[in-house]
Design an enzyme around this catalytic site. Structure first.
Site, PDB file in Angstrom:
ATOM      1  N   TYR A 144       0.815  -1.223   0.000  1.00 44.57           N
ATOM      2  CA  TYR A 144       0.000   0.000   0.000  1.00 44.57           C
ATOM      3  C   TYR A 144       0.842   1.264   0.000  1.00 44.57           C
ATOM      4  O   TYR A 144       0.458   2.272  -0.579  1.00 44.57           O
ATOM      5  CB  TYR A 144      -0.960  -0.008   1.192  1.00 44.57           C
ATOM      6  CG  TYR A 144      -2.151  -0.899   0.940  1.00 44.57           C
ATOM      7  CD1 TYR A 144      -3.025  -0.604  -0.106  1.00 44.57           C
ATOM      8  CD2 TYR A 144      -2.391  -2.032   1.694  1.00 44.57           C
ATOM      9  CE1 TYR A 144      -4.104  -1.421  -0.378  1.00 44.57           C
ATOM     10  CE2 TYR A 144      -3.473  -2.855   1.440  1.00 44.57           C
ATOM     11  CZ  TYR A 144      -4.322  -2.542   0.400  1.00 44.57           C
ATOM     12  OH  TYR A 144      -5.389  -3.337   0.132  1.00 44.57           O
ATOM     13  N   GLU A 240       2.699 -31.715   9.877  1.00 47.54           N
ATOM     14  CA  GLU A 240       2.286 -30.906   8.736  1.00 47.54           C
ATOM     15  C   GLU A 240       0.912 -30.272   8.950  1.00 47.54           C
ATOM     16  O   GLU A 240       0.727 -29.083   8.731  1.00 47.54           O
ATOM     17  CB  GLU A 240       2.258 -31.749   7.453  1.00 47.54           C
ATOM     18  CG  GLU A 240       1.692 -30.957   6.258  1.00 47.54           C
ATOM     19  CD  GLU A 240       1.673 -31.741   4.971  1.00 47.54           C
ATOM     20  OE1 GLU A 240       2.321 -32.803   4.916  1.00 47.54           O
ATOM     21  OE2 GLU A 240       1.026 -31.278   4.015  1.00 47.54           O
ATOM     22  N   ASP A 292       2.383 -35.608   5.308  1.00 50.54           N
ATOM     23  CA  ASP A 292       1.697 -36.475   4.360  1.00 50.54           C
ATOM     24  C   ASP A 292       2.741 -37.241   3.555  1.00 50.54           C
ATOM     25  O   ASP A 292       3.871 -36.780   3.391  1.00 50.54           O
ATOM     26  CB  ASP A 292       0.863 -35.648   3.368  1.00 50.54           C
ATOM     27  CG  ASP A 292      -0.392 -35.088   4.023  1.00 50.54           C
ATOM     28  OD1 ASP A 292      -0.753 -35.552   5.111  1.00 50.54           O
ATOM     29  OD2 ASP A 292      -0.998 -34.176   3.423  1.00 50.54           O
TER      30      ASP A 292
END
Lengths: 412, 657
Positions: A144, A240, A292
């Protein structure tokens, strides 16, 4: 800083350089605005000597001064920025992390680079002002701030993030040293750990017991440099997904196994990586990683935690955990525990091929090459929570104890 | 209109008995110079007209105003033998060698059966006027819009031809005035030589009467049909006669005629005749009132006149349209085009039928003389060679050559190598004048023109010229610049370009006459479509005209332009013509490509320049903030950097171009 500038003197012809007339008004407009441009209302002052801020500030001035000198001498200014990619890092197990190689890209000021060049310099100016006013800006806020830069503004935040990463690498500093901070939170922690932080208002120490969050967890702050730790745990288990983390917290696994659980929530943030690093360093704790069973979990999450990333090569040295080990889920576990699977997606296969071809970490470890190839030949992936197919608590009761009993089988 | 020239018949091959011929000759020459007369005989060419079954018309069927063009078909009507006095033009139309056998009347075998002799009674000659009255579409009067255009076109073409022939710089005024709904009175006034009194009725009241058909020479009109057909159309639709005012000299009074075509006899009926004062030294004015429709846009009268002004930069045209708006197309040069020379036909271009006709018509006494006298480019050696190949004696009389022998002759001609016909008989517009014409009537940023060298198709010399104009008009450009500026300020990227996808505009000319209809059937269009314009940086979709702000002008100048039909709307395809058009287009295309790539480079330089100027000041600002510089140093930074980048990016590019 520019505050004391007198108003632009209109009638001083800059030089013999012929400027097309149409250009003049633009220059003036830009100049005028800039003198009014303030980023923060806080008072500026030079950072104290010897502090990190003073050093950073000096190096910004040094680089800018070099560029200025070039320009005055009619030489095109150049920024040499380390190449931020896997191809420009090397892995050496004694160092234990991805270290930058010598690759540099030269950003010489040309027609094509003039916009990025201008943006980089303006962002450096912002960083310097942040340092001097001892303020901070998030990445989004930086985006910004650029809205005041007219044509130079960033249209999307990813553009400003890229420039920010470039500047970081250019000065070989962490972005926090430039007073830019991420918005992302670090991760969740539960377990036998007391974190000693300071009250931002009073500066007094606060002891945070990470077992006292009930079913919730302690949240890693964006800056972990000032934290101190007290713990008697035996290891750190980095997880995870939030789902697996919650199950372990719910059943008080950290008590059973005497460990500290950390939820990374996908790819660990810098704060999370640094937190794990400092914690394990301080108390010589081993770190085990539980993700995973897919290429993303192996490469993007585990490898980033252990040796760092190609993209931020200049900070890997402090942000990785070279002694981390991979607990699971490994391709072998899929068979051993008869886990339900999903087929590998195209992107997964691409990721495997890419890792085998380009990743220096995988190049170094035969075990990882085998694991990846095995996954590829099985054409499946598996999630941490797949154990629920057999029994909701199989992970707690069977899988983790069995794995921990045989630490030698962990992947490097 | 001073058009004395249009004349003869469209299709006619004519062979007349010598007697008749002599008569015809007498009449025609009235206007022509003697030299031409002579040439005429030999130069007649034309196709044989199929033996037409003469149809008969009722006696009372006179040419009266308000007669609709298409009348009742003379269904099967009573046979009648032809009256010998039947109009001469009709005779012309008759193929000479074909004797019309008086029908033999077989006995009918069945009662009530229509026998040949019954039929024969119904068979009679047709006047050309009647023929074209019924087949007006052949002459371009298919619909009201086209009729208005064709009428003006015929009058203007004639006017320009007449002025050029008299070596006068043409100044022509066209006025179209509405008289009632869908009815217009057109008046075309020229400053030509005027028409002698005796010729006025024939020129305007008789079809196939003119000066041009028999000459082998470049001219706008060819056949002598146009203006009288226009008058006839007017009289059919409004009942008003054609009004002609003509003055031939300063001291002479102007003749005023009102003429109608007697369609049955193909002869003029003079309604009134008078003289008047006219304050010009010489000139002709033709007024025709007709039913028509006035439209704007492509294929309109306005368009036609504009195109005419482009191809005839030596003409000054003024035009008042039905709304009373006045346009002036200024003259771009004060030089008349050189007068085209008349030439004799080249042996390669002569077909068997024409050859037979020429054999009968020649005044040469032997075959050797025939070849030497009636053709161009036949030397004694070549004449002998042809005759030898055809196994015909040099001394044979042309009149006695039988059909087989003529056949042998026509087969022999292609085997002999004959020099191409002379090409100085063609007067192209010229590159400079094409440019001048385009520039004065079409606003564009780039113009180019090519005049090809003369070439020959089927023994007819011709020459192709191509012109291109590329670019938007000022208003369009202004509009576009505005869009661009907006783009720059707002940063939006959806600037729609006006006219981006429109096809190129095509201006086709044959002997300086604009061709406006049947664009797709014309060899010019086909060739443009086949040319790969993308190679010249002009967008083009497959099998289409190129697109973009492009105007393509193609002019074919020839002693005989091969039109696909009588209405002269499209040029037929011959490989030689196609090749010349193609080469001309390519040359122009290459020049356009050079222009476009230069423009592109300049645009790129401008873009880079503004890009550089946009961002450099920010470097100054940033360094000033970081290093706490003063304004003077900041300025120095900006100016140094700008200069450096200009040098490396802009100057280098300039040097390359």
């Amino acid at each position: 800083m520019p505050k004391k500038k007198s108003k632009p003197k209109k009638k001083k012809p800059a030089a013999k350089v012929k400027k097309p007339k149409s250009r003049k008004p633009r220059v003036k407009a830009a100049r005028k605005k800039s003198s009014e441009l303030r980023i923060s209302s806080r008072k500026r002052k030079k950072p104290k000597r010897g502090t990190i801020d003073a050093k950073t500030s000096r190096s910004i001035e040094g680089e800018a001064g070099g560029i200025h000198k070039d320009i005055v001498r009619w030489k095109k200014p150049t920024m040499r920025i380390p190449i931020r990619s896997l191809s420009n890092v090397r892995y050496n197990p004694t160092e234990g992390y991805f270290a930058l190689k010598r690759g540099r890209k030269e950003r010489t000021l040309t027609y094509n680079t003039v916009k990025t060049f201008a943006q980089s310099l303006r962002m450096m100016a912002v960083a310097k002002e942040l340092i001097e006013t001892d303020d901070i800006a998030t990445k989004r806020e930086m985006y910004y701030i650029s809205k005041n830069w007219e044509e130079c503004r960033f249209n999307e935040q990813p553009e400003s993030d890229t420039v920010m990463d470039d500047i970081e690498a250019f000065f070989l500093v962490n972005r926090e040293q430039l007073h830019f901070v991420p918005e992302e939170k670090g991760g969740d922690v539960a377990g036998r750990l007391i974190v000693i932080d300071q009250d931002p208002a009073t500066g007094k120490d606060i002891h945070i017991d990470c077992t006292k969050f009930g079913s919730g967890a302690y949240s890693v702050p964006t800056s972990v440099e000032g934290l101190k730790f007290e713990t008697k745990a035996k290891f750190i288990l980095a997880i995870e997904t939030g789902g697996a983390f919650q199950r372990l917290v719910k059943h008080g696994y950290y008590k059973k196994a005497n460990c500290i659980l950390v939820n990374m929530g996908g790819v660990p943030t810098r704060a999370c990586r640094r937190f794990i690093r400092r914690l394990s360093e301080a108390h010589k704790l081993p770190v085990y990683v539980f993700t995973d069973g897919d290429p993303y979990g192996y490469m993007n999450i585990y490898r980033t935690l252990k040796v760092g990333s190609g993209n931020a090569g200049h900070i890997n040295k402090y942000f990785c955990v070279p002694w981390a080990k991979f607990l699971g889920v490994t391709p072998d576990d899929i068979k051993k525990y008869k886990l339900p699977t999903h087929p590998l997606k195209d992107v997964d296969i691409k990721r495997i091929d890419d890792a085998i071809k380009n990743d220096p970490f995988v190049h170094h470890y035969k075990a990882w090459q085998n694991a990846l190839l095995k996954l590829k030949s099985m054409k499946v992936r598996v999630e941490q929570q797949a154990f629920a197919a057999h029994d909701l608590n199989m992970v707690v009761d069977t899988y983790l104890p069995e794995k921990l009993a045989n630490k030698k089988a962990f992947l490097p | 209109m001073a058009k004395a020239k249009r004349k003869k018949k469209a299709k006619p091959a004519k062979k007349k008995p010598a007697k008749k011929r002599a008569k015809a000759k007498k009449k025609k020459p009235a206007k022509r110079k003697p030299a031409k007369k002579k040439a005429k005989k030999g130069a007649k060419r034309g196709k044989k007209k199929p033996a037409a079954k003469p149809r008969r018309r009722k006696k009372k069927d006179r040419l009266t105003p308000r007669l609709p063009f298409v009348e009742e078909r003379p269904a099967v009507s009573a046979p009648k033998s032809r009256s010998r006095k039947q109009v001469k033009a009709a005779r012309d139309a008759q193929p000479a060698p074909e004797p019309v056998p008086e029908p033999k009347i077989p006995k009918s075998r069945k009662k009530g059966r229509i026998t040949a002799d019954v039929l024969a009674r119904r068979q009679r000659e047709i006047s050309v006027s009647e023929f074209f009255r019924k087949n007006r579409h052949l002459l371009g009067f298919d619909n009201p819009t086209k009729a208005l255009l064709t009428t003006i076109k015929e009058a203007v073409d004639n006017a320009i031809d007449a002025c050029e022939e008299a070596r006068i710089l043409p100044t022509i005024d066209v006025t179209v005035r509405p008289t009632a709904e869908n009815r217009f009175r057109i008046a075309v006034t020229d400053n030509g030589p005027g028409i002698v009194k005796a010729q006025i009725p024939k020129i305007f009241g008789k079809l196939l009467y003119g000066s041009k058909f028999h000459s082998f020479k470049m001219s706008r009109g060819q056949q002598g049909i146009g203006i009288s057909a226009a008058g006839m159309y007017g009289q059919m639709t409004t009942g008003k006669p054609t009004l002609i005012v003509s003055k031939t000299g300063r001291k002479r009074p102007a003749n005023v005629f009102e003429v109608v075509v007697n369609a049955k006899k193909n002869k003029p009926d003079v309604i009134s005749e008078d003289t008047t004062e006219w304050d010009v030294p010489h000139g002709t004015r033709v007024e025709i009132e007709l039913e028509g429709r006035y439209t704007k846009g492509s294929r309109s009268v306005d368009d036609y006149l504009k195109a005419t002004a482009i191809a005839n930069p030596h003409c000054e045209l003024t035009y008042t349209n039905p709304q009373g708006e006045r346009f002036r197309f200024k003259r771009a040069t004060d030089e008349l085009p050189p007068e085209p020379r008349e030439i004799k036909p080249h042996p390669y271009g002569v077909e068997l039928g024409v050859l037979i006709e020429m054999l009968h018509a020649t005044r040469a006494r032997n075959m050797f003389g025939f070849f030497r006298r009636e053709f161009s480019r036949v030397s004694p050696k070549i004449a002998r060679e042809i005759l030898e190949k055809a196994k015909i004696s040099e001394k044979a009389s042309p009149k006695r050559i039988a059909r087989q022998e003529a056949d042998a002759l026509s087969k022999a001609i292609p085997q002999v190598k004959i020099m191409s016909p002379p090409t100085d008989c063609i007067t192209p517009i010229g590159e400079e004048l094409i440019l001048a014409g385009l520039k004065k009537e079409i606003e564009a940023e780039f113009y180019t023109a090519v005049t090809r060298k003369p070439s020959v198709y089927r023994g007819n010399p011709f020459q192709i010229e191509v012109g291109l104009a590329w670019g938007r008009t000022k208003e369009e450009r202004a509009g576009k610049d505005k869009t661009q500026a907006d783009d720059g300020i707002i940063g939006s990227k959806n600037g729609t370009r006006n006219g981006g996808g429109s096809l190129a505009k095509l201006l086709r000319f044959a002997n300086r006459v604009p061709l406006q209809y049947q664009q797709s059937g014309c060899v010019i269009t086909k060739t443009i479509t086949k040319t790969d314009w993308r190679g010249y940086k002009v967008p083009q979709s497959r099998g289409a005209l190129p697109s973009g702000p492009l105007v393509i002008l193609v002019h074919m100048a020839s002693v005989w332009v091969p039109f696909t039909s009588e209405s002269k709307e499209a040029i037929a395809s011959y490989p030689e013509i196609e090749k010349e058009v193609r080469l001309g287009l390519r040359e122009c295309g290459r020049r356009l490509a050079v222009h476009l790539s230069r423009k592109r480079r300049e645009a790129e330089v401008a873009r880079k320049r503004s890009h550089i100027e946009l961002y450099i000041p920010h470097i100054g600002v940033a360094l000033k903030q970081i290093l706490d510089l003063d304004d003077r140093k900041e300025k120095k930074i900006v100016s140094n950097l700008t200069e450096m980048l200009y040098r490396s990016h802009l100057d280098a590019k300039k040097g390359a171009s």
